[in-house]
Design a protein around this motif. Structure first.
Motif, mmCIF file in Angstrom:
data_model
loop_
_atom_site.group_PDB
_atom_site.id
_atom_site.type_symbol
_atom_site.label_atom_id
_atom_site.label_comp_id
_atom_site.label_asym_id
_atom_site.label_seq_id
_atom_site.Cartn_x
_atom_site.Cartn_y
_atom_site.Cartn_z
ATOM 1 N N GLU A 242 -10.644 -7.410 6.722
ATOM 2 C CA GLU A 242 -11.151 -6.306 7.041
ATOM 3 C C GLU A 242 -11.820 -5.340 6.346
ATOM 4 O O GLU A 242 -12.244 -4.750 7.368
ATOM 5 C CB GLU A 242 -9.649 -5.474 6.782
ATOM 6 C CG GLU A 242 -7.939 -6.602 7.284
ATOM 7 C CD GLU A 242 -6.584 -5.463 6.791
ATOM 8 O OE1 GLU A 242 -6.657 -4.494 6.574
ATOM 9 O OE2 GLU A 242 -5.778 -6.455 7.136
ATOM 10 N N TYR B 3 -9.452 -10.947 -4.981
ATOM 11 C CA TYR B 3 -8.831 -10.815 -3.566
ATOM 12 C C TYR B 3 -7.936 -12.240 -4.193
ATOM 13 O O TYR B 3 -8.521 -13.149 -3.937
ATOM 14 C CB TYR B 3 -10.028 -10.871 -3.112
ATOM 15 C CG TYR B 3 -9.249 -10.394 -1.754
ATOM 16 C CD1 TYR B 3 -8.901 -9.808 -1.036
ATOM 17 C CD2 TYR B 3 -9.217 -12.469 -0.921
ATOM 18 C CE1 TYR B 3 -8.548 -9.780 0.270
ATOM 19 C CE2 TYR B 3 -8.725 -11.903 0.183
ATOM 20 C CZ TYR B 3 -8.170 -11.063 0.898
ATOM 21 O OH TYR B 3 -7.892 -11.227 2.062
ATOM 22 N N ALA C 132 -4.140 -10.138 -0.628
ATOM 23 C CA ALA C 132 -4.695 -9.083 -1.253
ATOM 24 C C ALA C 132 -5.110 -8.995 -1.764
ATOM 25 O O ALA C 132 -5.485 -9.902 -2.807
ATOM 26 C CB ALA C 132 -3.263 -9.229 -1.360
ATOM 27 N N PHE D 280 -9.849 0.794 0.529
ATOM 28 C CA PHE D 280 -8.789 0.835 -0.218
ATOM 29 C C PHE D 280 -7.943 1.951 -0.799
ATOM 30 O O PHE D 280 -6.740 1.726 -1.527
ATOM 31 C CB PHE D 280 -10.132 1.023 -2.148
ATOM 32 C CG PHE D 280 -11.169 0.080 -1.852
ATOM 33 C CD1 PHE D 280 -9.778 -1.271 -2.349
ATOM 34 C CD2 PHE D 280 -12.594 -0.078 -1.851
ATOM 35 C CE1 PHE D 280 -10.424 -2.619 -2.487
ATOM 36 C CE2 PHE D 280 -12.791 -1.138 -1.185
ATOM 37 C CZ PHE D 280 -11.876 -2.675 -1.826
ATOM 38 N N GLN E 69 -5.864 3.111 1.496
ATOM 39 C CA GLN E 69 -4.526 3.157 2.460
ATOM 40 C C GLN E 69 -3.844 1.967 1.631
ATOM 41 O O GLN E 69 -2.579 1.955 1.694
ATOM 42 C CB GLN E 69 -5.581 2.548 3.361
ATOM 43 C CG GLN E 69 -5.977 3.588 4.998
ATOM 44 C CD GLN E 69 -6.834 2.952 5.939
ATOM 45 O OE1 GLN E 69 -7.066 2.020 5.886
ATOM 46 N NE2 GLN E 69 -6.169 3.385 6.728
ATOM 47 N N ASN E 70 -4.714 0.986 0.973
ATOM 48 C CA ASN E 70 -4.002 0.059 0.214
ATOM 49 C C ASN E 70 -3.091 0.425 -0.996
ATOM 50 O O ASN E 70 -2.748 -0.165 -1.262
ATOM 51 C CB ASN E 70 -5.333 -1.157 -0.275
ATOM 52 C CG ASN E 70 -5.815 -2.440 0.029
ATOM 53 O OD1 ASN E 70 -5.376 -3.304 -0.221
ATOM 54 N ND2 ASN E 70 -6.443 -2.220 1.542
ATOM 55 N N ASP F 127 -0.030 1.726 0.190
ATOM 56 C CA ASP F 127 0.428 0.650 0.401
ATOM 57 C C ASP F 127 1.219 0.190 -0.658
ATOM 58 O O ASP F 127 2.551 0.295 -0.516
ATOM 59 C CB ASP F 127 -0.078 -0.626 1.408
ATOM 60 C CG ASP F 127 -0.189 0.109 3.197
ATOM 61 O OD1 ASP F 127 -0.086 1.216 3.152
ATOM 62 O OD2 ASP F 127 -0.791 -0.265 3.662
ATOM 63 N N MET F 128 0.612 0.019 -1.611
ATOM 64 C CA MET F 128 1.406 -0.747 -3.180
ATOM 65 C C MET F 128 2.076 0.101 -3.547
ATOM 66 O O MET F 128 2.991 -0.155 -4.355
ATOM 67 C CB MET F 128 -0.610 -0.146 -4.237
ATOM 68 C CG MET F 128 -0.842 -1.838 -3.480
ATOM 69 S SD MET F 128 -2.216 -1.708 -4.583
ATOM 70 C CE MET F 128 -2.175 -2.002 -6.289
#
Length: 216
Positions: free
Chosen positions: A3, A43, A70, A117, A119-120, A123-124
């Motif tokens: 991604e 990662y 992840a 990042f 968005q990451n 989500d977290m």
């Protein structure tokens, strides 16, 4: 990683490929400790990682479990501070190490990487909020059922489709479910006697997933 990779220009892909490294960790190996200077963004490619923080009386608390494919340890990417938590491999794990300065450069120069990042992190934060609600509002059986299903979702099962791939100690199940070790042992034993789980040491098989979902 695909991604992130697909968001990069050809030049950025070459630059990242030249500087990324792959490290192998065995079960219970430390990847980084609280207070360590952050020089790489890790990662998780394969395996499992638990993130630990110190709570009351400086006891270690599992604050997050990282699933394959992840990023983790993201905070120093945006805040020039050492790691606040400790990352430990839960089994044989493969971790890609991306130089932190390079990641910061990509974020500054490529707005699509910056959005990736953001968005990451969003989500977290959402998953953390859901976990807080679970641990604060559900009864013990519901909390442990929820964590069993979460571990299955994150790490999958062995070839039989029932046995959890990640094997946690009773203390770790208690830790992530916010209960005492004795209560975790008692609840697991109850699930076993009801035919919902099969227990063999750290080896746990989910026999009746629908019933476990109803409890959760």
């Amino acid at each position: 990683m695909s991604e992130l990779w697909n968001l990069l220009t050809d030049e950025e892909q070459v630059l990242l490929a030249e500087h990324v490294s792959l490290q192998q960790f065995n079960d219970n190996d430390t990847i980084y400790e609280s207070g360590d200077e952050a020089t790489f963004l890790p990662y998780l490619l394969e395996g499992g990682v638990k993130i630990l923080g110190k709570g009351v009386a400086r006891q270690q608390q599992i604050v997050r479990m990282v699933q394959p494919n992840a990023f983790f340890g993201l905070r120093p990417t945006f805040i020039d501070e050492p790691h606040h938590y400790t990352a430990i491999a839960m089994q044989s794990s493969s971790v890609l190490m991306l130089p932190l300065q390079l990641i910061r450069q990509l974020i500054m120069n490529n707005h699509r990487v910056a959005l990736f990042f953001i968005q990451n992190l969003s989500d977290m934060l959402e998953r953390s909020t859901e976990t807080v609600i679970t641990l604060s509002q559900k009864h013990m059986r519901g909390r442990l059922a929820d964590m069993l299903l979460m571990v299955k979702s994150k790490y999958g099962t062995e070839a039989d489709g029932q046995t959890l791939r990640i094997r946690l100690s009773r203390a770790e199940w208690a830790n992530i479910s916010n209960m005492t070790i004795s209560n975790a042992i008692r609840t697991l034993s109850a699930f076993s006697s009801e035919g919902i789980l099969a227990l063999q040491g750290r080896r746990i098989s989910i026999l009746k997933e629908e019933e476990l979902m109803q409890i959760a």
